[in-house]
Design a protein around this motif. Structure first.
Motif, PDB file in Angstrom:
ATOM      1  N   ALA A 125       0.889  -1.287   0.231  1.00 62.17           N
ATOM      2  CA  ALA A 125      -0.437   0.021  -0.158  1.00 62.17           C
ATOM      3  C   ALA A 125       0.481   0.863  -0.085  1.00 62.17           C
ATOM      4  O   ALA A 125       0.407   2.180  -0.946  1.00 62.17           O
ATOM      5  N   ALA A 126       1.902   1.034   0.535  1.00 59.80           N
ATOM      6  CA  ALA A 126       2.918   1.759   0.291  1.00 59.80           C
ATOM      7  C   ALA A 126       4.247   2.692   0.077  1.00 59.80           C
ATOM      8  O   ALA A 126       4.992   3.358  -0.375  1.00 59.80           O
ATOM      9  N   HIS A 127       3.634   1.363  -1.377  1.00 57.53           N
ATOM     10  CA  HIS A 127       4.493   1.087  -2.046  1.00 57.53           C
ATOM     11  C   HIS A 127       5.868   1.546  -2.347  1.00 57.53           C
ATOM     12  O   HIS A 127       6.941   1.520  -3.252  1.00 57.53           O
ATOM     13  N   THR A 128       6.375   0.161  -1.404  1.00 58.19           N
ATOM     14  CA  THR A 128       7.816   0.085  -0.749  1.00 58.19           C
ATOM     15  C   THR A 128       8.282  -1.568  -1.862  1.00 58.19           C
ATOM     16  O   THR A 128       7.132  -2.012  -1.756  1.00 58.19           O
ATOM     17  N   LEU A 129       9.205  -1.202  -2.321  1.00 55.58           N
ATOM     18  CA  LEU A 129       9.782  -2.673  -3.053  1.00 55.58           C
ATOM     19  C   LEU A 129       9.657  -3.668  -1.891  1.00 55.58           C
ATOM     20  O   LEU A 129      10.768  -3.046  -0.722  1.00 55.58           O
ATOM     21  N   ILE A 130       9.286  -4.753  -2.491  1.00 53.90           N
ATOM     22  CA  ILE A 130      10.147  -6.389  -1.435  1.00 53.90           C
ATOM     23  C   ILE A 130      10.685  -7.032  -2.603  1.00 53.90           C
ATOM     24  O   ILE A 130      10.309  -7.342  -4.000  1.00 53.90           O
ATOM     25  N   CYS A 131      11.457  -7.868  -1.982  1.00 49.33           N
ATOM     26  CA  CYS A 131      12.156  -8.548  -2.784  1.00 49.33           C
ATOM     27  C   CYS A 131      12.762  -9.267  -2.308  1.00 49.33           C
ATOM     28  O   CYS A 131      13.096  -9.422  -0.936  1.00 49.33           O
ATOM     29  N   PHE A 132      13.098 -11.007  -2.724  1.00 49.45           N
ATOM     30  CA  PHE A 132      13.481 -11.868  -1.789  1.00 49.45           C
ATOM     31  C   PHE A 132      15.257 -11.263  -1.235  1.00 49.45           C
ATOM     32  O   PHE A 132      15.863 -10.730  -2.549  1.00 49.45           O
ATOM     33  N   SER A 133      15.382 -12.227  -0.124  1.00 49.95           N
ATOM     34  CA  SER A 133      17.229 -12.220  -0.474  1.00 49.95           C
ATOM     35  C   SER A 133      17.651 -13.203   0.187  1.00 49.95           C
ATOM     36  O   SER A 133      17.044 -14.016   0.934  1.00 49.95           O
ATOM     37  N   CYS A 134      19.102 -13.435   0.191  1.00 49.43           N
ATOM     38  CA  CYS A 134      19.765 -13.969   0.870  1.00 49.43           C
ATOM     39  C   CYS A 134      21.711 -14.208   0.307  1.00 49.43           C
ATOM     40  O   CYS A 134      21.519 -12.635  -0.370  1.00 49.43           O
ATOM     41  N   SER A 135      21.890 -14.518   0.368  1.00 44.43           N
ATOM     42  CA  SER A 135      23.742 -14.269   0.283  1.00 44.43           C
ATOM     43  C   SER A 135      24.279 -15.849   0.593  1.00 44.43           C
ATOM     44  O   SER A 135      24.634 -16.483   1.616  1.00 44.43           O
ATOM     45  N   ASP A 136      24.641 -15.842  -1.002  1.00 47.02           N
ATOM     46  CA  ASP A 136      26.055 -17.411  -0.968  1.00 47.02           C
ATOM     47  C   ASP A 136      25.401 -18.417  -0.849  1.00 47.02           C
ATOM     48  O   ASP A 136      25.735 -19.274  -0.747  1.00 47.02           O
ATOM     49  N   ALA A 137      24.172 -18.397  -1.334  1.00 45.53           N
ATOM     50  CA  ALA A 137      23.056 -19.645  -0.946  1.00 45.53           C
ATOM     51  C   ALA A 137      23.529 -20.590  -2.315  1.00 45.53           C
ATOM     52  O   ALA A 137      23.847 -19.969  -3.936  1.00 45.53           O
ATOM     53  N   SER A 138      23.934 -21.700  -2.247  1.00 41.86           N
ATOM     54  CA  SER A 138      23.938 -22.745  -3.018  1.00 41.86           C
ATOM     55  C   SER A 138      22.689 -23.517  -3.737  1.00 41.86           C
ATOM     56  O   SER A 138      23.335 -24.067  -5.186  1.00 41.86           O
ATOM     57  N   SER A 139      21.455 -22.771  -3.265  1.00 38.17           N
ATOM     58  CA  SER A 139      19.955 -23.249  -4.462  1.00 38.17           C
ATOM     59  C   SER A 139      19.727 -21.991  -4.056  1.00 38.17           C
ATOM     60  O   SER A 139      19.218 -21.419  -3.088  1.00 38.17           O
ATOM     61  N   ASN A 140      18.416 -22.342  -5.084  1.00 41.17           N
ATOM     62  CA  ASN A 140      17.786 -20.728  -5.341  1.00 41.17           C
ATOM     63  C   ASN A 140      16.541 -21.534  -5.104  1.00 41.17           C
ATOM     64  O   ASN A 140      15.778 -20.133  -3.493  1.00 41.17           O
ATOM     65  N   TRP A 141      16.368 -22.098  -3.621  1.00 39.58           N
ATOM     66  CA  TRP A 141      15.215 -22.710  -2.510  1.00 39.58           C
ATOM     67  C   TRP A 141      15.144 -21.762  -1.546  1.00 39.58           C
ATOM     68  O   TRP A 141      14.785 -21.635  -0.954  1.00 39.58           O
ATOM     69  N   PRO A 146      11.353 -12.745   1.939  1.00 42.83           N
ATOM     70  CA  PRO A 146      11.036 -11.677   1.001  1.00 42.83           C
ATOM     71  C   PRO A 146      11.487 -10.122   1.953  1.00 42.83           C
ATOM     72  O   PRO A 146      11.863 -10.745   3.250  1.00 42.83           O
ATOM     73  N   VAL A 147      12.490  -9.444   1.746  1.00 47.82           N
ATOM     74  CA  VAL A 147      12.765  -9.163   2.678  1.00 47.82           C
ATOM     75  C   VAL A 147      12.356  -6.724   2.185  1.00 47.82           C
ATOM     76  O   VAL A 147      11.887  -6.770   1.137  1.00 47.82           O
TER      77      VAL A 147
END
Length: 125
Positions: free
Chosen positions: A16-32, A37-38
């Protein structure tokens, strides 16, 4: 049940506030492992996915990192036995894919496999 409703409510308020939400991770070996979300900061306008993959013989590996960014640093390189890419987008949870901008170069990949075979054969001598 409350543990599920609080993040869901926060996501709805962010939309509602038009804030962007993205997926987040660091150096993962798999997309799973990259499906958390962050909420991005006010100056962060892009979701970014960084992918690095390497394969030589029977050994291979990959590293995926995702998050928010104030700039859009799209780039990529593929040398057959190694590939790296940075992909960005600017909509709600748009960085779901692990390697959307890495495209295989079959000629370079075949050359890399051929060189690997010659390396293995020479190592046995």
């Amino acid at each position: 049940m409350e543990a599920f409703l609080f993040p869901l409510t926060e996501l709805c308020l962010s939309l509602a506030a038009h804030t962007l939400i993205c997926f987040s991770c660091s150096d993962a070996s798999s997309n799973w492992a990259c499906l958390a979300p962050v909420k991005c900061g006010e100056n962060e306008k892009y979701c970014v996915t960084t992918y690095v993959g390497v394969g030589l013989g029977s050994s291979s590996g990959q590293s995926i990192s995702k998050g928010c960014s104030p700039i859009c640093p799209s780039a990529g390189i593929n040398v057959g036995i190694a590939a790296a890419s940075v992909y960005c987008c600017d909509s709600f949870l748009c960085n779901i894919s692990g390697s959307s901008s890495v495209k295989a170069s079959y000629t370079v990949l075949a050359l890399g496999i051929l060189v690997s075979f010659f390396y293995i054969l020479r190592a046995r001598e």
